[in-house]
Design an enzyme around this catalytic site. Structure first.
Site, PDB file in Angstrom:
ATOM      1  N   ARG A  31       7.003 -50.799   0.922  1.00 25.59           N
ATOM      2  CA  ARG A  31       5.537 -50.682   1.122  1.00 25.59           C
ATOM      3  C   ARG A  31       4.942 -50.165   2.592  1.00 25.59           C
ATOM      4  O   ARG A  31       5.622 -50.603   3.327  1.00 25.59           O
ATOM      5  CB  ARG A  31       4.458 -51.590   0.710  1.00 25.59           C
TER       6      ARG A  31
ATOM      7  N   HIS B 222       6.826 -40.541  -1.082  1.00 26.67           N
ATOM      8  CA  HIS B 222       6.850 -41.648  -1.904  1.00 26.67           C
ATOM      9  C   HIS B 222       7.461 -41.305  -3.298  1.00 26.67           C
ATOM     10  O   HIS B 222       6.902 -41.322  -4.352  1.00 26.67           O
ATOM     11  CB  HIS B 222       5.237 -42.025  -2.232  1.00 26.67           C
TER      12      HIS B 222
END
Length: 309
Positions: A224, A272
């Site tokens: 993350r 991502h």
């Protein structure tokens, strides 16, 4: 029977088709076109705006669209009393394993250095050690981290993992608990972060951690964005203590055009994409959890909101 769907990728119709294969009478409503909110019993979502789920008075369960759940738990009004699950899926693990293996090999075989040499027209050889002589460490040994560790071991790398508790994976050394983290870092030349995001792991990739890695180490963050202190990474790269970084996740996504990561010669960016939930694979799991919710049964891959995973 209605389910509210929210994703940051435009594949809603695909998800609707796949879910209806298993539950034909399920009405899939795409946020923000939710119709009567009192008719919605289930929510399948990624990065739902804060406060939206709390408006659904008859909501019975929430299903994260991915392996991570921090995007939901960050909502101060998130209905923590409801059954709550995340995705643990072989295809999701497989995609992450591909990503980790690809970029461990990139760092192991000096690909960023060769990319720079190509731009500058430089012909210079760099000799990588055997894989068995390269120490790779994985922070976070859940389903994604364990899958990546196994694959790297099969390729011959010297692999270790760090987690809260001991893991027993053939060929992978297990470090666990706060007392063993420094020893794990000291032996790690390529560090892969696949931790869940919790208050304990936020900002874990910082200057203190980098200093405990061997000089010349590289990092890969596919966990993350808030795991990483951006300015500390730039400092460690510029000083030469770290040799390079591959980043798939960021504090702000999309990454702002003026962010220094874009132009840093030792950083490789991906948007991502390390592992994305596949509707054809995950819809069956979601449908099973809907049936379990209706029957009052425990969810598959249930999340403990207090732990954050």
């Amino acid at each position: 029977m209605a389910l509210l769907f929210k994703s940051n990728i435009d594949r809603a119709d695909w998800w609707r088709r796949e879910l209806n294969k298993y539950i034909p009478d399920l009405e899939v409503r795409i946020w923000p076109d939710i119709g009567n909110p009192d008719e919605i019993e289930f929510a399948l979502c990624w990065k739902m705006p804060h406060g939206e789920l709390a408006k659904l008075k008859n909501l019975r369960a929430v299903y994260s669209l991915g392996a991570g759940v921090d995007h939901l738990l960050a909502d101060p009004d998130f209905p923590r009393h409801l059954p709550f699950s995340r995705v643990i899926d072989p295809n999701l693990t497989g995609r992450m394993t591909e990503y980790v293996v690809q970029h461990v090999l990139n760092h192991h075989r000096f690909c960023q250095t060769y990319d720079a040499q190509q731009r500058d027209g430089v012909w210079k050889e760099h000799f990588a050690p055997f894989a068995s002589e390269r120490k790779v460490g994985i922070l976070g040994m859940g389903a994604l981290g364990s899958g990546s560790a196994r694959a790297l071991h099969l390729l011959g790398f010297d692999v270790a993992g760090w987690s809260k508790s001991r893991k027993n994976i053939e060929g992978v050394e297990s470090f666990f608990g706060d007392d063993q983290r420094d020893a794990f870092l000291a032996r790690t030349e390529i560090l892969v972060c696949l931790l869940p995001l919790t208050p304990e792991t936020e900002n874990i990739l910082n200057r203190d951690l980098f200093a405990k890695l061997p000089k010349g180490a590289a990092i890969i963050n596919a966990g993350r964005g808030p795991h990483l202190v951006d300015e500390d990474l730039i400092e460690a790269l510029d000083s030469g203590h770290l040799s390079g970084a591959t980043l798939d996740v960021f504090r702000i996504e999309p990454l702002p055009a003026d962010h220094p990561f874009w132009r840093h010669p030792k950083i490789r960016i991906t948007p991502h994409v390390a592992s994305i939930s596949d509707p054809a694979s995950v819809a069956k799991l979601v449908a099973e959890n809907i049936i379990r919710t209706k029957n009052g049964e425990p969810l598959l891959n249930a999340v403990d909101p207090e732990k954050g995973y």
